[in-house]
Design an enzyme around this catalytic site. Structure first.
Site, PDB file in Angstrom:
ATOM      1  N   TYR A 124       0.991  -1.257  -0.004  1.00  0.00           N
ATOM      2  CA  TYR A 124      -0.020  -0.031   0.174  1.00  0.00           C
ATOM      3  C   TYR A 124       0.953   1.253   0.009  1.00  0.00           C
ATOM      4  O   TYR A 124       0.271   2.215   0.049  1.00  0.00           O
ATOM      5  CB  TYR A 124      -0.904   0.058   1.300  1.00  0.00           C
ATOM      6  N   LYS A 171       4.260 -14.326   5.186  1.00  0.00           N
ATOM      7  CA  LYS A 171       4.528 -15.345   4.426  1.00  0.00           C
ATOM      8  C   LYS A 171       6.074 -15.253   4.037  1.00  0.00           C
ATOM      9  O   LYS A 171       6.531 -15.051   3.057  1.00  0.00           O
ATOM     10  CB  LYS A 171       3.919 -14.767   2.915  1.00  0.00           C
ATOM     11  N   ASP A 204      -1.486 -18.161   4.102  1.00  0.00           N
ATOM     12  CA  ASP A 204      -2.614 -18.993   3.423  1.00  0.00           C
ATOM     13  C   ASP A 204      -3.002 -20.193   4.336  1.00  0.00           C
ATOM     14  O   ASP A 204      -4.349 -20.356   4.298  1.00  0.00           O
ATOM     15  CB  ASP A 204      -1.853 -19.825   2.154  1.00  0.00           C
ATOM     16  N   ASP A 228      -6.097  -6.506   5.297  1.00  0.00           N
ATOM     17  CA  ASP A 228      -6.988  -6.123   4.252  1.00  0.00           C
ATOM     18  C   ASP A 228      -8.068  -7.181   3.853  1.00  0.00           C
ATOM     19  O   ASP A 228      -9.111  -7.104   4.096  1.00  0.00           O
ATOM     20  CB  ASP A 228      -6.736  -5.365   3.061  1.00  0.00           C
TER      21      ASP A 228
END
Ligand code: NAD
Length: 332
Positions: A124, A171, A204, A228
């Site tokens: 972002y 991640k 995930d 988000d």
């Protein structure tokens, strides 16, 4: 003494739900003096920007704002007017609780989760460009400073609310530098809070586990993009976007707003759910120390939400936006 609060009606469905929230908060006995300022698409023509200086000046003066969603007008140079507001006020923590609501039937019961989303960097940051005609690049920015303050914020929130566990979502197995830094910092900060359990989870796997066993989680802290996505997932666990409140908090200022956007196709029809805006107002009341007024609204909701004739279409009901606010006020 009255609390002065900046009120931003916003665009699309914003004015309808903000008016409903303002009426409920005023009826709750909270001592609030509203300073209404317009922002978003509707002020573009007059000021040439969706975020005129007077908006930031009002929030800087009052320290606290309740806002409706704003549409980002196309072709303004703003990636998002909401992201711009969060950046300008350094509102680095986006707090999104997802709690099962009485009478709102979903696939799950007893959900009580809080997503703490880093609000200022990650993908972002807006560092994005074309590389020739056929490729594009977006730079993911993660810093030690922003990671430290957001993880610390999550642990402090957990302590303040008597919560047991913080889960850092990342991640780092693939993005070894960016998410690797976030995870390393999270582990360092966690060591300062031995009273609160800490774990980390790859994003995930987190998405899957939130759907399978959401009751195993408590406070979750993560970089901007994962926040988000997963906070919308969490909203889905408790009844959808119409019931999901949020807060953007920095060291100096706090802006409360629902997770959802301005839903232009529903604007002006008095039909959408005002609850996410009202619950954002309840978070604001607690932030201001108006805990009795906040509790009063929460108690009224336990009476109103189970009645289909008192809630809006998205909850299977028949009430209009303003009628739902009327029912809540009646039950205060
Ligand atoms: P949205 O959240 O506005 O709407 C998506 C759908 O969710 C709606 O069509 C509606 O079916 C449902 N929904 C949303 N709010 C609801 C409510 N209160 N009650 C019942 N149903 C509700 O998402 P979008 O259509 O992708 O975005 C529209 C605009 O909002 C865009 O310009 C976007 O930039 C902006 N936006 C603003 C904010 C913010 O102000 N913080 C956040 C997200 C999106």
């Amino acid at each position: 003494m009255a609390h002065r609060v900046t009120l931003i009606p916003g665009d699309g469905i914003g004015p309808e739900i903000v008016e409903a929230a303002r009426r409920v908060i005023d009826a709750s006995g909270a001592n609030i003096e509203w300073e209404v300022v317009e922002a978003g698409e509707k002020v573009m023509a007059e000021y040439g920007t969706p975020l005129p200086d007077y908006v930031l000046e009002s929030i800087k003066k009052n320290k606290v704002a309740l806002k409706g969603p704003m549409t980002t007008p196309i072709g303004t140079g703003f990636r998002s007017v909401n992201v711009a507001l969060r950046k300008a006020l350094d509102l680095y923590a986006n707090v999104r609780p997802a709690k099962s609501l009485p009478g709102v039937v979903t696939r799950y019961e007893n959900i009580d989760l809080i997503t703490v989303r880093e609000n200022t960097e990650d993908l972002y940051a807006g560092v994005e460009h074309m590389v020739g005609d056929d490729a594009a690049e977006s730079i993911k920015i993660i810093t030690r400073k922003a990671s430290q303050r957001i993880v610390r914020f999550a642990f402090e929130l957990a302590r303040k609310e008597g919560r047991k566990k913080v889960t850092a979502v990342h991640k780092a197995n693939i993005m070894k530098y960016t998410d690797g830094l976030f995870l390393a910092v999270a582990r360092e900060v966690a060591a300062e809070y031995p009273d609160i359990e800490f774990e980390d989870m790859i994003v995930d796997a987190m998405a899957m586990k939130l759907v399978q066993t959401p009751e195993k989680f408590d406070v979750m802290v993560m970089p901007n993009l994962y926040g988000d996505i997963l906070s919308d997932l969490c909203a889905g666990l408790v009844g959808g976007l119409g019931v999901a409140p949020g807060a953007n908090i920095g060291d100096e200022y706090a802006v409360f707003e629902p997770v959802h956007g301005s839903a232009p196709k529903h604007a002006g029809q008095n039909r959408v759910n005002p609850l996410a805006e009202i619950l954002s107002g309840v978070m604001m009341l607690k932030h201001l120390g108006e805990v009795d007024a906040a509790a009063k609204i929460e108690r009224a909701l336990t009476k109103v939400l189970p009645n289909k004739d008192m809630v809006t279409y998205d909850l299977g009901g028949t009430a209009k936006t303003s009628e739902m606010a009327d029912y809540i006020i009646k039950h205060l």
